[in-house]
Scaffold this motif. Sequence first.
Motif, PDB file in Angstrom:
ATOM      1  N   ALA B 151       0.843  -1.202   0.000  1.00 46.63           N
ATOM      2  CA  ALA B 151       0.000   0.000   0.000  1.00 46.63           C
ATOM      3  C   ALA B 151       0.878   1.253   0.000  1.00 46.63           C
ATOM      4  N   GLN B 155       1.213   4.079  -2.998  1.00 46.54           N
ATOM      5  CA  GLN B 155       1.107   5.533  -2.810  1.00 46.54           C
ATOM      6  C   GLN B 155       2.272   6.261  -3.479  1.00 46.54           C
ATOM      7  N   GLU B 178       6.184  19.997   1.228  1.00 44.13           N
ATOM      8  CA  GLU B 178       4.729  19.945   1.329  1.00 44.13           C
ATOM      9  C   GLU B 178       4.248  18.508   1.110  1.00 44.13           C
ATOM     10  N   LEU B 179       4.918  17.808   0.192  1.00 50.07           N
ATOM     11  CA  LEU B 179       4.555  16.414  -0.066  1.00 50.07           C
ATOM     12  C   LEU B 179       4.923  15.519   1.110  1.00 50.07           C
ATOM     13  N   GLU B 181       4.897  16.367   4.179  1.00 50.18           N
ATOM     14  CA  GLU B 181       3.875  16.618   5.193  1.00 50.18           C
ATOM     15  C   GLU B 181       2.551  15.924   4.860  1.00 50.18           C
ATOM     16  N   LEU B 182       2.212  15.928   3.554  1.00 50.61           N
ATOM     17  CA  LEU B 182       0.939  15.341   3.127  1.00 50.61           C
ATOM     18  C   LEU B 182       0.989  13.812   3.136  1.00 50.61           C
ATOM     19  N   LEU B 183       2.105  13.239   2.646  1.00 48.88           N
ATOM     20  CA  LEU B 183       2.180  11.793   2.415  1.00 48.88           C
ATOM     21  C   LEU B 183       2.823  11.028   3.571  1.00 48.88           C
ATOM     22  N   PRO B 185       2.372  10.927   6.855  1.00 45.12           N
ATOM     23  CA  PRO B 185       1.467  10.217   7.778  1.00 45.12           C
ATOM     24  C   PRO B 185       0.811   8.992   7.149  1.00 45.12           C
ATOM     25  N   THR B 186       0.564   9.008   5.837  1.00 46.48           N
ATOM     26  CA  THR B 186      -0.015   7.840   5.157  1.00 46.48           C
ATOM     27  C   THR B 186       0.941   6.659   5.246  1.00 46.48           C
ATOM     28  N   ARG B 189       1.353   5.353   8.778  1.00 50.02           N
ATOM     29  CA  ARG B 189       0.231   4.518   9.226  1.00 50.02           C
ATOM     30  C   ARG B 189       0.350   3.097   8.650  1.00 50.02           C
ATOM     31  N   TYR B 190       0.725   2.993   7.371  1.00 49.97           N
ATOM     32  CA  TYR B 190       0.859   1.651   6.793  1.00 49.97           C
ATOM     33  C   TYR B 190       1.963   0.859   7.501  1.00 49.97           C
TER      34      TYR B 190
END
Lengths: 193, 193
Positions: B151, B155, B178-179, B181-183, B185-186, B189-190
């Motif tokens: 997963a 991404q 910025e990326l 910061e956005l990506l 946490p994704t 989490r995985y």
Amino acid sequence: MTISRRPGRRPGSADTRGEILAAARRVFAEKGFDKATVRGIAREANVDPALVHHYFDTKEGMFAAAMQLPVTPDQIVPLLLEGPREEIGERLVRLILSVTSAPETREPMVALIRSAMTNQQAETMFREFVTNALLYRVADRLEVPHLRIEAAFAQMFGIVMGRYVLRLEPLASADPEELVELLGPTVQRYLTG
Amino acid sequence: MTISRRPGRRPGSADTRGEILAAARRVFAEKGFDKATVRGIAREANVDPALVHHYFDTKEGMFAAAMQLPVTPDQIVPLLLEGPREEIGERLVRLILSVTSAPETREPMVALIRSAMTNQQAETMFREFVTNALLYRVADRLEVPHLRIEAAFAQMFGIVMGRYVLRLEPLASADPEELVELLGPTVQRYLTG
């Protein structure tokens, strides 16, 4: 007896629709999605623009039909927006997994992506369609920054490629509901986080 | 005076390394990553296996060199594992954005992906390398299920394709931080969620 297959200005013969779609494919490939017009496609197909409108409501609908895409943006956007906002991530993941699960609906999309990755004209056409007809419209309706909808797109694009084209295991055989549980919160965070 | 370019069983001439890599590309394409062996590549290159080991420590390293990949799994895994576990998502996103930012390191990877998406042999080779040499090793070291590492791969694969191949805006021009910061946490989490 020989039947002429040459296209003419016929008002609705059996293959007029097919001729319009063939013309649409040529015009989209040459001009990209943004610069293609219903009028230009009608001219290329040698039919009246009103006839094009008779078959296809919108340029988006014509693109989807020309590329044999199973769904149009006009169908996807309401599906995403109906239902609770806090479940939109789950709905989007489920929708994409459902649309891509059958080969006959998936293969035209994969073909479009393959072309976009290897051919400059197809890339422009794909980019313009995906952003202007799909992602920006969903983002604007949800009042989400465009970068966030593209992060969600990237997640699901990678999943579809990994599952069906690169066929990575265990992703390729994973149960759809397990993927909804794994990916839903990611998409939810991008769209409402 | 003419210098013969014909390959022989030479112990280390100027282009022996290049000949081994050319042989490796043929063997990887034909057999896939898993079934290719150092011995088979040495045979194809008409050199002693010890010479192949002299140039390349591992099959993974030889694959990376043959495909002109900028980094080997042996370099990536320690980078990911050093530093706090709760920042691993951020580190992974930053590492991938950094490796793909320069065209000279990005293009060989994109070329490999393009081949994998359009050619059956290249797809097998790519899948075996990405899963067995890269993803499963990282997942096993982190004690994370394989589906979760895939997963995360999906991404970042989607981000690299969207940013550099499909060139979706605003993703293509977005600031790397910025990326992250956005990506971040994704991916976090995985890998630890």
